[in-house]
Structures are given as C-alpha cells and as structure tokens.
Design a protein around this motif. Structure first.
Motif, short mmCIF file in Angstrom:
data_model
loop_
_atom_site.label_atom_id
_atom_site.label_comp_id
_atom_site.label_asym_id
_atom_site.label_seq_id
_atom_site.Cartn_x
_atom_site.Cartn_y
_atom_site.Cartn_z
N ASP A 76 -10.83 1.49 11.23
CA ASP A 76 -12.03 1.06 10.17
C ASP A 76 -12.63 2.52 9.70
N GLN A 77 -12.51 3.59 10.17
CA GLN A 77 -12.93 4.90 9.91
C GLN A 77 -12.14 5.14 8.64
N LEU A 78 -11.07 4.81 8.19
CA LEU A 78 -10.39 5.06 6.82
C LEU A 78 -10.62 4.34 5.81
N ARG A 79 -11.34 3.09 5.84
CA ARG A 79 -11.54 2.29 4.92
C ARG A 79 -12.23 2.96 3.69
N ASP A 80 -13.06 3.94 3.99
CA ASP A 80 -13.70 4.59 2.71
C ASP A 80 -13.40 5.91 2.56
N ALA A 81 -12.43 6.38 3.11
CA ALA A 81 -12.06 7.69 3.37
C ALA A 81 -11.24 8.24 1.93
N GLY A 82 -10.87 7.53 1.06
CA GLY A 82 -10.11 8.08 -0.22
C GLY A 82 -8.74 8.18 -0.05
N PRO A 83 -7.99 8.70 -0.99
CA PRO A 83 -6.60 8.77 -0.88
C PRO A 83 -6.21 9.68 0.19
N LEU A 84 -5.33 8.96 0.90
CA LEU A 84 -4.74 9.93 2.25
C LEU A 84 -3.03 9.17 2.22
N ILE A 85 -2.34 9.92 2.94
CA ILE A 85 -0.94 9.49 3.42
C ILE A 85 -1.16 9.26 4.87
N LEU A 86 -1.05 7.75 5.31
CA LEU A 86 -1.38 7.57 6.59
C LEU A 86 -0.05 7.57 7.19
N ALA A 87 0.10 8.52 8.39
CA ALA A 87 1.54 8.80 8.96
C ALA A 87 1.38 8.42 10.33
N PRO A 88 1.91 7.14 10.78
CA PRO A 88 1.93 6.83 12.06
C PRO A 88 3.24 7.09 12.87
N ARG A 102 -6.18 -3.71 8.78
CA ARG A 102 -7.50 -3.16 8.82
C ARG A 102 -7.97 -2.37 7.54
N LEU A 103 -7.10 -2.12 6.68
CA LEU A 103 -7.32 -1.15 5.52
C LEU A 103 -7.10 -2.18 4.16
N PRO A 104 -8.07 -2.28 3.18
CA PRO A 104 -7.62 -3.32 2.03
C PRO A 104 -6.92 -2.49 0.73
N ASN A 105 -6.68 -1.43 0.81
CA ASN A 105 -5.98 -0.55 -0.34
C ASN A 105 -4.90 0.25 -0.04
N VAL A 106 -3.85 -0.37 0.75
CA VAL A 106 -2.87 0.57 1.07
C VAL A 106 -1.40 0.27 0.29
N ALA A 107 -1.03 1.35 -0.22
CA ALA A 107 0.44 0.99 -0.53
C ALA A 107 1.59 1.34 0.60
N CYS A 108 2.44 0.43 0.78
CA CYS A 108 3.50 0.70 1.77
C CYS A 108 4.65 1.20 1.40
N VAL A 109 5.16 2.05 2.08
CA VAL A 109 6.82 2.42 1.52
C VAL A 109 7.67 1.49 2.52
N MET A 110 8.51 1.03 1.82
CA MET A 110 9.54 -0.24 2.40
C MET A 110 11.06 0.35 2.02
N LYS A 111 11.57 0.02 2.87
CA LYS A 111 13.18 -0.02 2.78
C LYS A 111 13.51 -0.64 1.70
N GLY A 112 14.52 -0.32 0.89
CA GLY A 112 14.86 -0.94 -0.37
C GLY A 112 15.35 -2.38 0.04
N GLY A 149 -7.22 5.64 -6.19
CA GLY A 149 -8.29 5.61 -4.87
C GLY A 149 -7.40 5.05 -3.69
N SER A 150 -5.99 4.67 -3.65
CA SER A 150 -5.32 3.89 -2.76
C SER A 150 -4.89 4.81 -1.53
N GLN A 151 -4.34 4.41 -0.54
CA GLN A 151 -3.80 5.19 0.52
C GLN A 151 -2.36 4.61 0.81
N LEU A 152 -1.42 5.44 1.28
CA LEU A 152 -0.13 5.33 1.40
C LEU A 152 0.30 5.44 2.77
#
Length: 245
Positions: A76-88, A102-112, A149-152
């Motif tokens: 939840d700390q990341l919701r208003d953190a602005g553009p980030l690459i989320l790397a888990p 938990r995050l409302p504006n995430v673009a997910c990289v997916m396998k083709g 403003g999205s996150q990836l």
C-alpha cells in the motif's frame, strides 16, 4: 478428523483454481464488450482498477477458507509513489495476483502466449498490459505508460524461480529503467510452500495452510551500466531471500 481435513484441503485447492478461472472468464467477456466502447485512457484506467478489485476479491475468498493467508499491507506504500518498475521475485503463479491486488495503476509485462489466452487476453488488452515478445516495443510502450503516472510490474527472473533463492536475472529491468529514467523497486514475496511454482503439477495438493508475505526492499536508481545493475539486483535479492522470514 485428518481424512476430513484432507478432503477439505483438496476442495479448497480445486475451488481456488476454478474460482480464479471463472473470474477471469467473466471479466474477459465484459472486457470484450467494453473495449470498443471506451476511449483509450478511460478503458486503461477502468481495466486496471477492475483487475485490482477482482484479484483482491479472489484473495479475500481464499483467506475466508482459513487455509491461505496473505500479508500484503506493505504494498500500500506504493499506491501514490508515482512511476516505478516493480521488480519482485517469482516463486509461484499467484505473484502477479498478489501485487496487482493492492495497486490501481499497474501495467504488467506478460508472456506473449498469455496475451492470446482466452482467460487473460481481453482483460489484459483493456488494461494496457505489455507483451514481452519484442524488447524494443516493450521498452517503448513502458516509457509511454510511465508518462501517465503508471507503474510497471516486471519479474527480473523472467520466469518462475527454479533455482533457489532466485534464477539469474535478465537485463530488461535495467534497460527499461535506463530508457525511462524510472527507479526499480525491489519486492520480496516470501512463502515456505512450493505450491504453483515452476513444475508443480496443477492438481497436486499442497500442504495447507499456506502463508504469503510481501515486503518492500531497496529502490535502485537507473544506471548506464546494465550488466552491473543486473548483478547488483541479483546479489541483493539472493542475500535478502536467504534471511529468515
């Protein structure tokens, strides 16, 4: 009592798989109808928020069974953190579900191949998710998305973990960070269960209950030296994931 618990646990597992498939199928049908009716900026916003709420509802359903527990509050700390690459790290198939829930504006990289899957294709298209088939196109789309403003969400292992604590990292995370000048947020997904990891048979019952904890790590600034940044990330993840949960 033990035979009854075994049966209950098996039913929980089947419920979890079928429930997720049903939710994805229903949203795929709705997404197909919405896509041509909405302007691009609105459909992306609606698509991402709907996926977030759907995944949150799904995880809440699993929690109600009493056999799955999720500690995701640090996200939840990341919701208003602005553009980030989320790397888990990537121990299982539920990793993206947990983070997106938990995050409302995430673009997910997916396998083709997932972008063509009947369960995921329409919802992914509505949400503006990125296929990983062309690194050049992926970088271009990611940079455009950050401008809004999205996150990836991008797994630096490239696939689910097969070599503990992490697989060798790929360089695409650092490449996108450098091109977009966006920091990389390390995220650790911790669980003692191998359920839905690489090679896990889909109908094999895991030991229950299963616990998942997600915690935030360091934030890495972009670097020109991609090889050095990739090595730093891999070393950092290896060290952190060897610590007791």
């Amino acid at each position: 009592m033990k035979p009854l618990l075994f049966v209950y646990d098996y039913l929980v597992m089947i419920f979890g798989l079928l429930w997720l498939a049903l939710l994805c199928l229903v949203w795929a049908l709705i997404s197909t109808l919405l896509y041509p009716l909405l302007p691009s900026n609105l459909r992306t916003r609606i698509g991402r928020r709907a996926v977030m709420l759907g995944f949150r509802f799904y995880l809440a359903s699993l929690t109600l069974t009493g056999r799955c527990r999720f500690d995701l509050s640090e996200l939840d700390q990341l919701r208003d953190a602005g553009p980030l690459i989320l790397a888990p790290n990537h121990p299982c198939l539920l990793d993206a579900v947990m983070i997106i829930s938990r995050l409302p504006n995430v673009a997910c990289v997916m396998k083709g191949k997932l972008m063509g899957n009947v369960l995921f294709a329409s919802g992914a298209r509505l949400a503006g998710y990125l296929p990983n088939e062309s690194i050049q196109q992926m970088v271009h789309q990611a940079c455009d998305d950050f401008a809004h403003g999205s996150q990836l969400l991008l797994f630096p292992e490239g696939t689910r973990t097969t070599r503990r604590p992490v697989n060798p990292f790929v360089g695409s995370v650092g490449l996108i960070a450098r091109q977009a000048q966006v920091p990389i947020q390390a995220i650790f997904i911790e669980t003692e269960s191998p359920y839905l990891g690489k090679g896990w048979p889909l109908l094999r019952k895991p030991d229950l209950p299963i616990r998942y904890k997600v915690r935030l790590g360091k934030r890495f600034e972009p670097q020109d030296n991609l090889r050095r940044l990739t090595a730093e990330l891999e070393t950092y993840f290896s060290q952190e994931l060897q610590q007791p949960c």
